[in-house]
Design an enzyme around this catalytic site. Sequence first.
Site, PDB file in Angstrom:
ATOM      1  N   SER A  71       0.862  -1.190   0.000  1.00  0.00           N
ATOM      2  CA  SER A  71       0.000   0.000   0.000  1.00  0.00           C
ATOM      3  C   SER A  71       0.895   1.236   0.000  1.00  0.00           C
ATOM      4  O   SER A  71       2.105   1.130   0.277  1.00  0.00           O
ATOM      5  CB  SER A  71      -0.858  -0.023   1.273  1.00  0.00           C
ATOM      6  OG  SER A  71      -1.393   1.253   1.542  1.00  0.00           O
ATOM      7  N   TYR A 102      -2.926  -0.554  10.188  1.00  0.00           N
ATOM      8  CA  TYR A 102      -2.890  -0.997   8.783  1.00  0.00           C
ATOM      9  C   TYR A 102      -1.538  -0.646   8.159  1.00  0.00           C
ATOM     10  O   TYR A 102      -0.904  -1.478   7.510  1.00  0.00           O
ATOM     11  CB  TYR A 102      -4.035  -0.305   8.035  1.00  0.00           C
ATOM     12  CG  TYR A 102      -4.071  -0.556   6.550  1.00  0.00           C
ATOM     13  CD1 TYR A 102      -4.488  -1.783   6.045  1.00  0.00           C
ATOM     14  CD2 TYR A 102      -3.713   0.445   5.642  1.00  0.00           C
ATOM     15  CE1 TYR A 102      -4.543  -2.012   4.677  1.00  0.00           C
ATOM     16  CE2 TYR A 102      -3.765   0.235   4.280  1.00  0.00           C
ATOM     17  CZ  TYR A 102      -4.179  -1.005   3.793  1.00  0.00           C
ATOM     18  OH  TYR A 102      -4.221  -1.225   2.437  1.00  0.00           O
TER      19      TYR A 102
END
Length: 271
Positions: free
Chosen positions: A152, A165
């Site tokens: 990500s 996350y």
Amino acid sequence: MSDMFSLKGKVIIVTGGTGVLGGGFVKGIALQGGIPVILGQNAEKGKERVDEVKAMGGEAYFISTNVLEVTELEKAKNEILEKYGKIDGLVNGAGGNVPEGVLPPTEDVFNLNIEGMKKALVLNVWGTVIPVQVFGPEIAKTGNGSIVNISSVSPKRAITRVLGYSMGKAAIDIYTKWFAVEMAERYGDAVRINSIMPGFFLTTQNKNLLTNPDGTLTDRGNKIVRNTPFKRFGHPDELIGALIWLLSDASKFVTGMDIGVDGGFTINSGV
Ligand code: NAD
């Protein structure tokens, strides 16, 4: 030249192939002649994905599996080997944000929800590492295997509110590099591991952060679009090119790399 990108007859596991980005991965693999084996927890979605591939004239298979459970993964492995006799690749698409791990904007930064953050860490880190442990030896046996993790932009720049996350994806980044080297020491170029770094795509796991109930963008959603040079979110199909490249012979000398597909988000200074 075009054969370099072929996945013809390759059996490629897509964990989280039931999700939005995973759906694009499944379609892309099938379009190149590969056989996507979808592992996920939503049987209805899994069946839908298989039907979509079959309607395109391809072959796909779904196995209901929790990527955090070794016994379920082992069972899935045996089922795949029984049906297809080999496993050529793995795409670790299961993952995402966990609502309890998100810091509300008004909450004190010294009051992080550690339990929620741990859930995001566990899903993203172990949900990637464990499937590699289970399927990796079979993939290496093909002599030409490829594993693709999904990272990500969140470990590359500080993205507010989603620390658990981001820490999970940061761990995936070093895992991809570390594992590429250790694997090469033992298996040479018989199996490669890389990651894709998607920018922002509207999917199930981030819907509540990026859109209001009426479908308009939240302030956060608007900020992301403003900070993306292409001034839009990505479309799941826009990840297919990078994925096919990493899974196919076209990237034979590529390992341990993280490939950005982010509309310019991470190279933008904002000035
Ligand atoms: P999604 O919620 O649509 O898909 C995630 C899928 O993973 C779902 O089908 C879910 O059921 C499955 N899953 C979750 N836990 C699982 C488990 N324990 N076992 C098996 N399956 C499980 O979200 P998405 O955005 O398509 O996410 C796919 C991947 O892409 C994730 O790793 C996510 O972090 C990553 N990613 C997404 C974006 C984005 O903007 N959407 C950006 C960067 C990275």
